[in-house]
Design an enzyme around this catalytic site. Structure first.
Site, mmCIF file in Angstrom:
data_model
loop_
_atom_site.group_PDB
_atom_site.id
_atom_site.type_symbol
_atom_site.label_atom_id
_atom_site.label_comp_id
_atom_site.label_asym_id
_atom_site.label_seq_id
_atom_site.Cartn_x
_atom_site.Cartn_y
_atom_site.Cartn_z
ATOM 1 N N VAL A 103 0.826 -1.209 0.000
ATOM 2 C CA VAL A 103 0.000 0.000 0.000
ATOM 3 C C VAL A 103 0.860 1.260 0.000
ATOM 4 O O VAL A 103 0.507 2.269 -0.627
ATOM 5 C CB VAL A 103 -0.978 0.005 1.199
ATOM 6 N N ASP A 181 -7.673 -1.357 6.391
ATOM 7 C CA ASP A 181 -7.537 -1.875 7.753
ATOM 8 C C ASP A 181 -6.298 -2.755 7.849
ATOM 9 O O ASP A 181 -5.812 -3.285 6.847
ATOM 10 C CB ASP A 181 -8.774 -2.695 8.131
ATOM 11 N N GLY A 323 -6.179 -6.821 2.516
ATOM 12 C CA GLY A 323 -6.474 -5.653 3.335
ATOM 13 C C GLY A 323 -5.513 -4.524 3.023
ATOM 14 O O GLY A 323 -5.038 -4.387 1.892
ATOM 15 N N GLU A 324 -5.251 -3.689 4.028
ATOM 16 C CA GLU A 324 -4.329 -2.550 3.887
ATOM 17 C C GLU A 324 -4.815 -1.495 2.897
ATOM 18 O O GLU A 324 -4.079 -0.571 2.567
ATOM 19 C CB GLU A 324 -2.925 -3.007 3.462
ATOM 20 N N GLY A 325 -6.031 -1.637 2.365
ATOM 21 C CA GLY A 325 -6.519 -0.656 1.403
ATOM 22 C C GLY A 325 -5.960 -0.820 0.007
ATOM 23 O O GLY A 325 -6.194 0.034 -0.856
#
Length: 374
Positions: A103, A181, A323-325
Site C-alpha cells: 500500500v 484496515d 487488506g491494507e486498502g
C-alpha cells in the site's frame, strides 16, 4: 474526548449528495465529442464525483489520502488465520510506516497520502510514533466467541476516535479517502457482523481470509457460529454490537464512515472489514452509503452480502484480500481519470518534466552490433 455519542443525530446530519450536480455531470458527458456511453464506467464514476463534490465541472482529485485503522483481535488466538496471532499486525504496521508494504508503494505511485491509525494493536504503545498511536483505545480485544471485544466505554471511545480522524482529514483538505484496515483475525469479526446484520448462518459468510486451508476454515466457521450467538441479542443497538463482537478498529471505522458522510468527504471502501462497518453505519444513517464507493470485490462471501445489502457495486473485481486498502487504492487512478475527464481542462494538473524527472529511453543494440556478437 467526550465519553458519549448520540447515534440518532447522524440521520439528520448526513445529507444526500447533490443530485443537481450529478445531473449536470451527466449532461456534461453528453456534450463531449464521443459516442454515447463511450467512456463506460468512467462516466458513472465522474457523475458520482460531481454529486459528492456538489460541483460540475468536477474538481480534479489532488489530495487523496489512504487511511488505515489498525487493531488486533482476540479471536485470532483460536487459529482462524494463516498470519501469526502474536506480532503479525504490528509487523504490518511497521512495513507501512517504513514504506515497504504494497500500500505504501502504490500510494507513492498514485500520489496519495498515507496515514495509519493504531486504535488497538497488541503492541507496546511506544512501539509506533506518537502520531500513529494517539487514538489507541486498548491493546488488542476480547475473544468474541466467549467474551465482549470491548467495554461499552471503549466502543464509544473508538467510535469517537474515528469521527475525530474524519474531521481532521476534512479540515486538512483531503478530497477523497481510500479506507483500509490492518489486523489479524479481522475477516472473522467482519463475517460475524455481516452474518448477524444479514440474518445468515456462519457457513454463508465465512471466507478464506488470509488464504486458509479447509481445516482452518472449519475452525473459523465454528468461531463465527459461536460469535453469532452472542451478536444476535444486541442487534438493535449498534454500539453494543460493536462492543460485543466488533473491535476498536471496527468501531473507529464505523464512526469514521458516518462522520465523513456528515462532512461530505467521499470514501472508497476496500475489503470485507470496511464493508461490514459500512453495513453497521447504514443502520445508523441510511443515506450514508451514497457517499461511498466499493473499490473492489475480494471474493469474500461476507463482502458480497454486505455490498448487496448496501446496493454498492465494486469498481473492479480484483480479488485482493490482503487488506491494507490495496484493492481500494487501485481504484484511485480510475476515479482520477473520471475527474480529470469531466473537469475543466485548465483545472487538470499536468506533471512536468521537473516533477517526474527526465526519462532516458533504454539504448537497444543495432542490428550490426547483434551480428558482430555472433
Amino acid at each position: 474526548m467526550d465519553t458519549t455519542v448520540d447515534l440518532d443525530t447522524f440521520s439528520s446530519l448526513v445529507e444526500r449528495p447533490d443530485e443537481s450536480a450529478r445531473r449536470a455531470g451527466e449532461e456534461r458527458w453528453q456534450q463531449l465529442d464521443k459516442p454515447r456511453g463511450g467512456l463506460g464506467q468512467l462516466e458513472e464514476l465522474g457523475s458520482w464525483l460531481a454529486s459528492v463534490q456538489g460541483s460540475s465541472p468536477v474538481r480534479p482529485l489532488t489530495a487523496a489520502k489512504v487511511v488505515l485503522f489498525a487493531a488486533d483481535h482476540g479471536i485470532a488466538a483460536v487459529g482462524v488465520s494463516e498470519l501469526p496471532a502474536q506480532g503479525g499486525t504490528a509487523r504490518r504496521v511497521h512495513a507501512v510506516l517504513d514504506g515497504t508494504a504494497p500500500v505504501a508503494v502504490l500510494a507513492r505511485r498514485y500520489g496519495a497520502g498515507l496515514r495509519v491509525v493504531d486504535v488497538g494493536v497488541d503492541a507496546d504503545p511506544h512501539e509506533f510514533p506518537a502520531e500513529v498511536s494517539r487514538f489507541r483505545v486498548r491493546r488488542g480485544s476480547g475473544r468474541i466467541d466467549l467474551a465482549d471485544a470491548l467495554t461499552e466505554a471503549e466502543a464509544i471511545k473508538a467510535f469517537r476516535a474515528g469521527m475525530a480522524v474524519a474531521d481532521e482529514e476534512a479540515d486538512a483538505g483531503t478530497d477523497l479517502v481510500v479506507l483500509g484496515d490492518l489486523g489479524v483475525g479481522s475477516t472473522t469479526v467482519a463475517a460475524v457482523l455481516v452474518g448477524a446484520l444479514c440474518g445468515t448462518d456462519a457457513a454463508a459468510v465465512t471466507g478464506r481470509g488470509s488464504g486458509i486451508d479447509d481445516r482452518t476454515w472449519m475452525v473459523k466457521c465454528a468461531a463465527v457460529r459461536d460469535s453469532l450467538r452472542r451478536a444476535r441479542p444486541v442487534l438493535g443497538d449498534q454500539l453494543a454490537l460493536l462492543a460485543a463482537v466488533g473491535g476498536a478498529d471496527f468501531a473507529a471505522i464505523t464512526g469514521f464512515l458516518l462522520q465523513s458522510a456528515a462532512r461530505k468527504l467521499p470514501v472508497v471502501l476496500d475489503g470485507v472489514v470496511s464493508a461490514a462497518c459500512a453495513l453497521v453505519a447504514q443502520r445508523i444513517a441510511f443515506r450514508a452509503p451514497e457517499w461511498w464507493r466499493a473499490g473492489q470485490s475480494t471474493g469474500e462471501p461476507a463482502q458480497a452480502k454486505a455490498y448487496d445489502r448496501l446496493t454498492l457495486t465494486p469498481v473492479q473485481g480484483l480479488a485482493i484480500s490482503m487488506g491494507e486498502g490495496v484493492g481500494a487504492l487501485l481504484a484511485l487512478p480510475l476515479l482520477q481519470a473520471a475527474a480529470d475527464t469531466l473537469a475543466e481542462p485548465s483545472d487538470v494538473p499536468a506533471m512536468t518534466v521537473a516533477e517526474r524527472g527526465p526519462v532516458e529511453p533504454p539504448r537497444l543494440p543495432t542490428a550490426a552490433e547483434l551480428l558482430n556478437r555472433g
